[in-house]
Design a protein around this motif. Sequence first.
Motif, PDB file in Angstrom:
ATOM      1  N   ALA A   5       0.813  -1.221   0.000  1.00  0.00           N
ATOM      2  CA  ALA A   5       0.000   0.000   0.000  1.00  0.00           C
ATOM      3  C   ALA A   5       0.848   1.274   0.000  1.00  0.00           C
ATOM      4  N   ASN A   6       1.789   1.354  -0.917  1.00  0.00           N
ATOM      5  CA  ASN A   6       2.648   2.530  -1.042  1.00  0.00           C
ATOM      6  C   ASN A   6       2.437   3.299  -2.347  1.00  0.00           C
ATOM      7  N   SER A   7       1.390   2.991  -3.074  1.00  0.00           N
ATOM      8  CA  SER A   7       1.084   3.644  -4.360  1.00  0.00           C
ATOM      9  C   SER A   7       2.202   3.464  -5.384  1.00  0.00           C
ATOM     10  N   ILE A   8       2.924   2.371  -5.277  1.00  0.00           N
ATOM     11  CA  ILE A   8       3.991   2.081  -6.240  1.00  0.00           C
ATOM     12  C   ILE A   8       3.350   1.731  -7.580  1.00  0.00           C
ATOM     13  N   ALA A   9       3.801   2.400  -8.641  1.00  0.00           N
ATOM     14  CA  ALA A   9       3.248   2.147  -9.970  1.00  0.00           C
ATOM     15  C   ALA A   9       4.212   1.342 -10.837  1.00  0.00           C
ATOM     16  N   LYS A  10       5.504   1.456 -10.573  1.00  0.00           N
ATOM     17  CA  LYS A  10       6.494   0.773 -11.406  1.00  0.00           C
ATOM     18  C   LYS A  10       7.643   0.288 -10.541  1.00  0.00           C
ATOM     19  N   ILE A  11       8.121  -0.901 -10.872  1.00  0.00           N
ATOM     20  CA  ILE A  11       9.318  -1.435 -10.225  1.00  0.00           C
ATOM     21  C   ILE A  11      10.430  -1.353 -11.258  1.00  0.00           C
ATOM     22  N   GLU A  12      11.439  -0.593 -10.951  1.00  0.00           N
ATOM     23  CA  GLU A  12      12.552  -0.424 -11.881  1.00  0.00           C
ATOM     24  C   GLU A  12      13.327  -1.720 -12.045  1.00  0.00           C
ATOM     25  N   ASP A  13      13.819  -1.934 -13.241  1.00  0.00           N
ATOM     26  CA  ASP A  13      14.637  -3.109 -13.524  1.00  0.00           C
ATOM     27  C   ASP A  13      15.838  -3.110 -12.581  1.00  0.00           C
ATOM     28  N   GLY A  14      16.084  -4.209 -11.917  1.00  0.00           N
ATOM     29  CA  GLY A  14      17.213  -4.316 -10.999  1.00  0.00           C
ATOM     30  C   GLY A  14      16.933  -3.796  -9.603  1.00  0.00           C
ATOM     31  N   ALA A  15      15.690  -3.449  -9.298  1.00  0.00           N
ATOM     32  CA  ALA A  15      15.369  -2.884  -7.981  1.00  0.00           C
ATOM     33  C   ALA A  15      15.746  -3.809  -6.825  1.00  0.00           C
ATOM     34  N   PHE A  16      15.727  -5.112  -7.062  1.00  0.00           N
ATOM     35  CA  PHE A  16      16.027  -6.080  -6.004  1.00  0.00           C
ATOM     36  C   PHE A  16      17.328  -6.829  -6.263  1.00  0.00           C
ATOM     37  N   ARG A  17      18.174  -6.280  -7.100  1.00  0.00           N
ATOM     38  CA  ARG A  17      19.373  -6.970  -7.593  1.00  0.00           C
ATOM     39  C   ARG A  17      20.278  -7.527  -6.489  1.00  0.00           C
ATOM     40  N   ASN A  18      20.591  -6.791  -5.484  1.00  0.00           N
ATOM     41  CA  ASN A  18      21.556  -7.241  -4.471  1.00  0.00           C
ATOM     42  C   ASN A  18      20.921  -7.745  -3.183  1.00  0.00           C
ATOM     43  N   LEU A  19      19.648  -8.063  -3.247  1.00  0.00           N
ATOM     44  CA  LEU A  19      18.949  -8.525  -2.047  1.00  0.00           C
ATOM     45  C   LEU A  19      18.833 -10.056  -2.057  1.00  0.00           C
ATOM     46  N   THR A  20      19.955 -10.716  -2.170  1.00  0.00           N
ATOM     47  CA  THR A  20      19.987 -12.167  -2.360  1.00  0.00           C
ATOM     48  C   THR A  20      19.465 -12.957  -1.159  1.00  0.00           C
ATOM     49  N   LYS A  21      19.425 -12.363   0.015  1.00  0.00           N
ATOM     50  CA  LYS A  21      18.949 -13.074   1.208  1.00  0.00           C
ATOM     51  C   LYS A  21      17.478 -12.810   1.504  1.00  0.00           C
ATOM     52  N   LEU A  22      16.839 -11.994   0.686  1.00  0.00           N
ATOM     53  CA  LEU A  22      15.433 -11.657   0.887  1.00  0.00           C
ATOM     54  C   LEU A  22      14.560 -12.901   0.758  1.00  0.00           C
ATOM     55  N   GLU A  23      13.717 -13.146   1.770  1.00  0.00           N
ATOM     56  CA  GLU A  23      12.862 -14.325   1.773  1.00  0.00           C
ATOM     57  C   GLU A  23      11.396 -14.002   1.509  1.00  0.00           C
ATOM     58  N   ARG A  24      10.937 -12.837   1.959  1.00  0.00           N
ATOM     59  CA  ARG A  24       9.533 -12.453   1.781  1.00  0.00           C
ATOM     60  C   ARG A  24       9.466 -11.055   1.188  1.00  0.00           C
ATOM     61  N   LEU A  25       8.615 -10.912   0.172  1.00  0.00           N
ATOM     62  CA  LEU A  25       8.446  -9.621  -0.491  1.00  0.00           C
ATOM     63  C   LEU A  25       6.963  -9.349  -0.657  1.00  0.00           C
ATOM     64  N   PHE A  26       6.523  -8.208  -0.113  1.00  0.00           N
ATOM     65  CA  PHE A  26       5.104  -7.841  -0.174  1.00  0.00           C
ATOM     66  C   PHE A  26       4.953  -6.565  -0.997  1.00  0.00           C
ATOM     67  N   LEU A  27       4.339  -6.706  -2.157  1.00  0.00           N
ATOM     68  CA  LEU A  27       4.089  -5.580  -3.069  1.00  0.00           C
ATOM     69  C   LEU A  27       2.593  -5.394  -3.295  1.00  0.00           C
ATOM     70  N   ASN A  28       1.785  -6.015  -2.470  1.00  0.00           N
ATOM     71  CA  ASN A  28       0.338  -5.960  -2.640  1.00  0.00           C
ATOM     72  C   ASN A  28      -0.222  -4.575  -2.300  1.00  0.00           C
ATOM     73  N   GLY A  29      -1.361  -4.276  -2.916  1.00  0.00           N
ATOM     74  CA  GLY A  29      -2.064  -3.027  -2.621  1.00  0.00           C
ATOM     75  C   GLY A  29      -1.414  -1.790  -3.207  1.00  0.00           C
TER      76      GLY A  29
END
Length: 163
Positions: A5-29
């Motif tokens: 729920a952050n009004s995100i309209a676009k995810i830039e290419d490579g936005a998560f590039r160096n987050l190799t340990k990330l287990e949960r990602l919430f982009l809903n809403g």
Amino acid sequence: MSFRANSIAKIEDGAFRNLTKLERLFLNGNRITTIEDNTFKDLANLNTLKIYDNPYHCNCELIGLVDFLKSGRVTVSGDPRCFTPGNLNGTSLVSLSAANLTCPDMTTIPTTISGTESDNTIDTTTEFVKTTYETNSSPLKGGNFLVIAYVSLCSLVKTMIEF
């Protein structure tokens, strides 16, 4: 990581590039209409993904995302659905196939190639417009060359030059 729920309209290419340990990602809403093919590629430890409640525009640009969701690599919480086009409104992304994810009518894009346009046909198997140009002024060999450009409105451009 929650971006819910952050009004995100676009995810830039490579936005998560160096987050190799990330287990949960919430982009809903948010206001996300498309997600690039390689957005989650580098997230080797991602196991939970929430991308529901976004106004997805279900066309050829979502083929990579749909394939990723169907791969079973992550648990997809919620049920992300198409918002547009109208004939797919409310359709679950995981129930789509590439045949459902088409792009608008194809068109040619003006080019700076000088020569004679010898062919302009629509390839119905790929839904691309095929435009062929022939010229006698090859900058590399001084001979004739042929340019075949495949163009769609989904920004998918493939150019092949034969010398």
